[in-house]
Design an enzyme around this catalytic site. Structure first.
Site, PDB file in Angstrom:
ATOM      1  N   ARG A   1     -12.960  15.522   0.311  1.00  0.00           N
ATOM      2  CA  ARG A   1     -11.716  15.554   0.228  1.00  0.00           C
ATOM      3  C   ARG A   1     -11.010  16.381   1.272  1.00  0.00           C
ATOM      4  O   ARG A   1      -9.754  15.726   1.810  1.00  0.00           O
ATOM      5  CB  ARG A   1     -11.024  16.206  -1.187  1.00  0.00           C
ATOM      6  CG  ARG A   1      -9.310  16.090  -1.252  1.00  0.00           C
ATOM      7  CD  ARG A   1      -8.834  16.053  -2.725  1.00  0.00           C
ATOM      8  NE  ARG A   1      -9.608  16.905  -3.696  1.00  0.00           N
ATOM      9  CZ  ARG A   1      -9.644  18.363  -3.573  1.00  0.00           C
ATOM     10  NH1 ARG A   1      -8.709  18.979  -2.626  1.00  0.00           N
ATOM     11  NH2 ARG A   1     -10.495  19.085  -4.529  1.00  0.00           N
TER      12      ARG A   1
ATOM     13  N   TYR B   1      10.296  -1.316   4.093  1.00  0.00           N
ATOM     14  CA  TYR B   1       9.254  -1.991   3.300  1.00  0.00           C
ATOM     15  C   TYR B   1       9.674  -1.724   1.644  1.00  0.00           C
ATOM     16  O   TYR B   1       9.929  -0.755   1.388  1.00  0.00           O
ATOM     17  CB  TYR B   1       7.761  -1.302   3.812  1.00  0.00           C
ATOM     18  CG  TYR B   1       6.888  -2.122   2.834  1.00  0.00           C
ATOM     19  CD1 TYR B   1       6.482  -3.302   2.844  1.00  0.00           C
ATOM     20  CD2 TYR B   1       6.363  -1.245   1.783  1.00  0.00           C
ATOM     21  CE1 TYR B   1       5.299  -3.789   2.301  1.00  0.00           C
ATOM     22  CE2 TYR B   1       5.231  -1.689   1.222  1.00  0.00           C
ATOM     23  CZ  TYR B   1       4.769  -3.007   1.248  1.00  0.00           C
ATOM     24  OH  TYR B   1       3.789  -3.532   0.756  1.00  0.00           O
TER      25      TYR B   1
ATOM     26  N   ASP C   1       7.862   3.809  10.464  1.00  0.00           N
ATOM     27  CA  ASP C   1       6.711   2.775   9.987  1.00  0.00           C
ATOM     28  C   ASP C   1       6.212   1.893  11.036  1.00  0.00           C
ATOM     29  O   ASP C   1       7.036   0.759  11.458  1.00  0.00           O
ATOM     30  CB  ASP C   1       6.858   2.032   8.513  1.00  0.00           C
ATOM     31  CG  ASP C   1       6.057   1.293   8.190  1.00  0.00           C
ATOM     32  OD1 ASP C   1       5.165   0.702   8.738  1.00  0.00           O
ATOM     33  OD2 ASP C   1       6.054   1.202   7.070  1.00  0.00           O
TER      34      ASP C   1
ATOM     35  N   LYS D   1      -2.928  -3.934   7.634  1.00  0.00           N
ATOM     36  CA  LYS D   1      -2.359  -5.189   8.140  1.00  0.00           C
ATOM     37  C   LYS D   1      -3.221  -5.251   9.479  1.00  0.00           C
ATOM     38  O   LYS D   1      -4.427  -5.262   9.540  1.00  0.00           O
ATOM     39  CB  LYS D   1      -1.007  -4.941   8.318  1.00  0.00           C
ATOM     40  CG  LYS D   1      -0.176  -4.326   7.094  1.00  0.00           C
ATOM     41  CD  LYS D   1      -0.349  -5.473   6.020  1.00  0.00           C
ATOM     42  CE  LYS D   1       0.254  -5.060   4.560  1.00  0.00           C
ATOM     43  NZ  LYS D   1       1.392  -4.503   4.441  1.00  0.00           N
TER      44      LYS D   1
HETATM   45  C1  LIG Z   1       1.900  -3.324   3.488  1.00  0.00           C
HETATM   46  C2  LIG Z   1       2.993  -2.184   4.202  1.00  0.00           C
HETATM   47  C3  LIG Z   1       3.208  -1.037   3.628  1.00  0.00           C
HETATM   48  C4  LIG Z   1       2.438  -0.589   2.410  1.00  0.00           C
HETATM   49  O1  LIG Z   1       1.058  -0.575   2.789  1.00  0.00           O
HETATM   50  P1  LIG Z   1      -0.313  -0.705   1.734  1.00  0.00           P
HETATM   51  O2  LIG Z   1      -1.366  -0.416   2.586  1.00  0.00           O
HETATM   52  O3  LIG Z   1       0.068  -2.018   1.222  1.00  0.00           O
HETATM   53  O4  LIG Z   1      -0.140   0.447   0.720  1.00  0.00           O
HETATM   54  C5  LIG Z   1       4.007  -0.186   4.106  1.00  0.00           C
HETATM   55  N1  LIG Z   1       4.791  -0.497   5.295  1.00  0.00           N
HETATM   56  C6  LIG Z   1       4.742  -1.791   5.753  1.00  0.00           C
HETATM   57  C7  LIG Z   1       5.620  -2.249   6.930  1.00  0.00           C
HETATM   58  C8  LIG Z   1       4.003  -2.899   5.365  1.00  0.00           C
HETATM   59  O5  LIG Z   1       3.939  -4.028   5.748  1.00  0.00           O
END
Ligand SMILES: *Cc1c(COP(=O)(O)O)cnc(C)c1O
Length: 395
Positions: free
Chosen positions: A62, A114, A186, A211
């Protein structure tokens, strides 16, 4: 035999390389112990203390794991930051970063953030007394007007989802610095291949690595990179304290996926441009959102801060019935939430990612019942277009 360079693969070569080279030669590409051509999966929860007075570098997974560490150093190099962190998901990364703030603090957040981030802020962090104000970040005056005496941070996302609105990163980061606010961004849609926010003054870059970074729809992960040592120490304490870490297998899988980031992004972006142009000239489509289109609002701002337009194209087919018909007729893309994979993914924001949003609010933000979001994968673009054409025509 000529002597081998003993530093090979140890990240000791500090001359600045191009992005594509960094993706392959990131420092841990060769295992120092055996010369193996990939980072070993250290599937261990704990580590033996050979000398009780001299604790090992890694003592419990961890707190630190060599496979995860290789990934954390990798994303740090790509984003140009000082320290990186890997989390169990994008939301684990985002929620851990938000816990840098305390009861009574206020955060300015982009209004089309998001959905999961919106939910976290409005159903969890609000209970802990962390306040947020959602503003249209394409309007700098609105951002400035949201400043309160207790404001501690600004959270950006650009291009935003799903209408690809553009925030001026440098402008807001400079203003935030004047007011001693921490900036978070983000960067999921652009990835460090197209956009490196730390170079533009941002303090913390966040990713859903699920993604484009992972790229194969087979791993859930989140990443964060910070611009300063002090933020690094604070985030490390939170990652370890909350235990929101990424597992070892997933860390390895993510490294594996990230090596092809540039090859995948280049291909998908070229295809996305072609798809956007085709949709823009299609009478069955009422509106197309893609930063690469000449008429996209604030395209100039996007071009100033990013090296490309990405692989996500949103478009409006007029109404909900037509959208559902297209979704039922397409044969190639996965019809699903998520994006950024080798396979194309077609999503329906009104019923998927933004289903929880009241209809009027959704429509105000352009997320109409006819809006579809296409994440372009690695298929042949002419096949994808032909498939979408038959789906739009409904023959
Ligand atoms: C999918 C997504 C998230 C969340 O990510 P997870 O891996 O599903 O927890 C956050 N920000 C954006 C822009 C996303 O497309």
């Amino acid at each position: 035999m000529a002597e081998q360079n003993p530093d090979k693969g140890k990240g000791n070569d500090t001359t600045e390389k191009q992005f594509a080279t960094k993706l392959i030669h990131f420092g841990a590409e060769i295992d120092g112990q055996t010369g193996a051509s990939s980072v070993p999966i250290y599937q261990a929860s704990t580590f033996h203390h050979h000398d009780i007075f001299n604790p090992p570098t890694y003592d419990y997974s961890r707190s630190g794991n060599p496979t995860r560490q290789a990934l954390e150093d990798y994303i740090t190099l790509l984003e140009g930051g000082v320290r990186g962190f890997a989390f169990a998901s994008g939301m684990a990364a985002i929620s851990t970063a938000f816990l840098l703030f305390s009861t009574g603090d206020h955060i300015i957040v982009t209004e089309d953030v998001y959905g999961g981030t919106y939910r976290l802020l409005t159903t969890v962090l609000n209970r802990l007394g962390i306040e947020s104000t959602f503003v249209d970040m394409t309007d700098f005056e609105a951002v400035k007007a949201a400043l309160q005496p207790n404001t501690k941070a600004v959270f950006m996302e650009t291009p935003s989802n799903p209408t690809l609105k553009i925030t001026d990163i440098g402008e807001i980061a400079a203003w935030a610095k004047e007011h001693e606010l921490i900036t978070l961004l983000d960067n999921t849609f652009m990835t460090p291949y197209h956009q490196r926010p730390i170079e533009l003054g941002v303090d913390i870059v966040l990713h859903s690595a699920t993604k484009f970074l992972g790229g194969h729809s087979d791993v859930l992960a989140g990443l964060a990179v910070v611009a300063t040592e002090s933020l690094g120490r604070r985030l490390k304490q939170l990652q370890n304290g909350l235990g929101t870490v990424l597992g070892t297998q997933e860390s390895w899988l993510l490294i594996r996926g990230m090596k092809t980031l540039q090859a995948r992004m280049e291909h998908s972006e070229r295809s996305a441009r072609k798809l956007a142009e085709w949709l823009d000239n299609n009478p069955d489509v009422t509106r197309v959102y893609y930063p690469g289109l000449a008429n996209h609002p604030r395209r100039d701002v996007h071009e100033k801060q990013s090296k490309g337009y990405g692989a996500v194209v949103s478009f409006d087919v007029g109404d909900g019935e037509r959208a559902k018909a297209v979704l039922s007729r397409v044969k190639l893309p996965l019809v699903a939430v998520s994006l950024g994979a080798v396979e194309s993914i077609l999503s329906y924001p009104a019923m998927m990612s933004h289903a929880a949003m009241p209809r009027e609010v959704r429509h105000e933000r352009g997320i109409t019942d006819g809006l579809l979001r296409y994440s372009v994968g690695l298929e042949d673009i002419d096949d994808l277009i032909a498939d979408l054409e038959q789906a739009l025509k409904g023959e």
